[in-house]
Design a protein around this motif. Sequence first.
Motif, mmCIF file in Angstrom:
data_model
loop_
_atom_site.group_PDB
_atom_site.id
_atom_site.type_symbol
_atom_site.label_atom_id
_atom_site.label_comp_id
_atom_site.label_asym_id
_atom_site.label_seq_id
_atom_site.Cartn_x
_atom_site.Cartn_y
_atom_site.Cartn_z
ATOM 1 N N PHE B 9 0.684 -1.245 0.088
ATOM 2 C CA PHE B 9 0.287 -0.101 -0.024
ATOM 3 C C PHE B 9 0.971 1.111 -0.065
ATOM 4 C CE2 PHE B 9 -1.528 3.474 2.622
ATOM 5 C CZ PHE B 9 -2.938 3.348 1.638
ATOM 6 N N CYS B 47 -4.750 1.288 -4.349
ATOM 7 C CA CYS B 47 -4.965 1.435 -2.999
ATOM 8 C C CYS B 47 -5.546 1.610 -2.134
ATOM 9 C CB CYS B 47 -4.385 3.051 -2.967
ATOM 10 S SG CYS B 47 -3.017 3.465 -3.411
ATOM 11 N N ASP B 48 -6.973 1.572 -3.058
ATOM 12 C CA ASP B 48 -8.814 1.615 -2.329
ATOM 13 C C ASP B 48 -8.931 -0.101 -2.592
ATOM 14 O OD1 ASP B 48 -9.902 3.936 -2.584
ATOM 15 O OD2 ASP B 48 -10.008 4.021 -4.498
ATOM 16 N N TYR B 50 -6.649 -1.923 -1.111
ATOM 17 C CA TYR B 50 -5.687 -2.593 -0.207
ATOM 18 C C TYR B 50 -7.350 -1.572 0.978
ATOM 19 C CZ TYR B 50 -1.066 -4.073 -1.703
ATOM 20 O OH TYR B 50 -0.004 -4.612 -1.806
ATOM 21 N N LEU B 51 -6.965 -0.755 0.989
ATOM 22 C CA LEU B 51 -7.896 -0.151 2.267
ATOM 23 C C LEU B 51 -9.739 -1.060 2.735
ATOM 24 C CD1 LEU B 51 -6.834 3.270 1.478
ATOM 25 C CD2 LEU B 51 -6.226 2.279 3.237
ATOM 26 N N ALA B 54 -8.277 -5.593 2.915
ATOM 27 C CA ALA B 54 -7.720 -5.989 3.967
ATOM 28 C C ALA B 54 -7.899 -6.420 5.240
ATOM 29 C CB ALA B 54 -6.193 -5.201 4.645
ATOM 30 N N GLU B 55 -7.719 -7.797 6.043
ATOM 31 C CA GLU B 55 -8.131 -8.085 7.032
ATOM 32 C C GLU B 55 -6.862 -8.240 8.288
ATOM 33 O OE1 GLU B 55 -10.290 -11.586 8.033
ATOM 34 O OE2 GLU B 55 -11.629 -10.993 5.728
ATOM 35 N N LEU B 56 -7.043 -7.931 9.072
ATOM 36 C CA LEU B 56 -5.788 -7.810 9.648
ATOM 37 C C LEU B 56 -5.258 -9.017 10.448
ATOM 38 C CD1 LEU B 56 -4.240 -5.621 11.575
ATOM 39 C CD2 LEU B 56 -5.643 -6.944 13.696
ATOM 40 N N ARG B 57 -3.959 -9.732 10.106
ATOM 41 C CA ARG B 57 -3.685 -10.744 10.060
ATOM 42 C C ARG B 57 -2.909 -11.246 11.617
ATOM 43 N NH1 ARG B 57 0.219 -13.867 6.903
ATOM 44 N NH2 ARG B 57 0.978 -11.639 7.074
ATOM 45 N N VAL B 58 -3.205 -11.785 12.323
ATOM 46 C CA VAL B 58 -2.567 -11.837 13.764
ATOM 47 C C VAL B 58 -1.746 -12.829 13.668
ATOM 48 C CG1 VAL B 58 -3.100 -11.643 16.193
ATOM 49 C CG2 VAL B 58 -4.066 -10.267 15.173
#
Lengths: 397, 85
Positions: B9, B47-48, B50-51, B54-58
């Motif tokens: 991004f 960019c859009d 990605y925004l 996107a999902e938070l990876r933990v």
Amino acid sequence: MLTIAQLVRHIKSLLDQDSALRNVWAEGEVSNFKRANSGHCYFTLKDPEASISCVMWRNEASALTRLPIDGEQVLAHGYVSVYAPQGRVQFYVDHLEPAGLGRLYQALEELKARLSAQGLFSQERKRPLPRWPARIGVVTSPKAAALQDILRTLAARYPLASVLLAPAAVQGLDAPAQIVAAVQLLNRWSQEVEPVDLIILARGGGSIEELWAFNDERVVRALAMSAIPIVSGVGHETDFTLADLVADLRAPTPTGAATLAVPDRQELVVQVAAQRRRATTAALARLVASRQDLGRLEGSLRRESPRSQVAGHRQQVDELSQFATRAMAQRLRMDRTRLDGLGARLQSLNPAAVLARGYAIVRKLDDDEIVTSVGQVAPGDRLRVSLRDGEINSQVF
Amino acid sequence: MDELEDMTFEQAFEALELTVQRLEAGDLPLAEALAAFERGTRLAALCDRYLSEAELRVRELAADDSGDLASIPLDSWQMEAGDDR
């Protein structure tokens, strides 16, 4: 005559028969507190007139939120018996609580002054945080609400990031060592596997006792040594630990730390849209300029060239202009379908919408040239002014 | 154009900013200006994406006894939410 073993055993049995010694509460000052590798703790309790050796076994000691410090006033519970190998009367403590926080705060102030004198808290040491962190280390307890608060905040604001959890107990006797190990683990990971851009160190609110690990000198030094910038979010607004002072940025809470660590997705969407709008505006302007150039060129060709040449050039002009218009139109159409949310912004590029906002397009009446500068007109020129709902013919005077 | 696929991004946004600056300078030949516009639009779309996607990876990190580093995905972190609150 007795053997020593018999003598000591006799003393021990006398003490053990005394019920008052089986259930003792006593208050005194701690000195020489030692925690052995086995986890058992050995110390002395004293007052101005007397002292007694104390033992606290590992199981009971593990319930302590922190180790007592020398000179601290404590209230102890347990039983008294004899440790035969040394013929020593001992207080077997199973519960220990502070009898006042005065000494604790004093010790904290002393440590703070000492570390401060070494420059650990100075502003010059603070590092800037990366604008868009790709990998974020989180040091906290995997069971704590603080972790959920952080993950929820990061997921909502900046899900582009990837989180590396380095679990650590955040209270109790083992917390300082585990926090140090977690910070070191993230630094190793950053060096050996993939770069980690920042570390969030967090814990929910608690008493000074519960937050004590964050005032531990080992923790403070490990944070100072970290090659990765640290954001702390320990306790509530009013809790200030030494870990907060040494961190590169201090947030009041775990959620606050996650908020400060990353940009907000919504703001980035707006920034991308702004760039897109600027690109479209600049490209349109470039296109308008080209059309004007070509128009002029066509005019001069018509005057100077054989008809066939003019036709050839005119065709080129048309093709180029059509290509450009198609490209732009198609792009704008695609944007509009793809980005419902941004439709309104793109709409503002539409000349009709611009006119509706109170702007006007001014053209010369004779050749339709768009007037963008006062230099293009002279007194007497006749102009056509397009507004939202019609046109006005006017004259420069 | 495939170079875009490998961009983060951050890289895409910075490339977008650069492209817009080139366009706004106004001195590009028409064909190049249109190509720049095309590229800018693709970058903005990236960019859009990605925004919005996107999902938070933990992941949870660990070092085993021999000091080797490992990470385990924590896919279930969202399910655990709220238990302690």
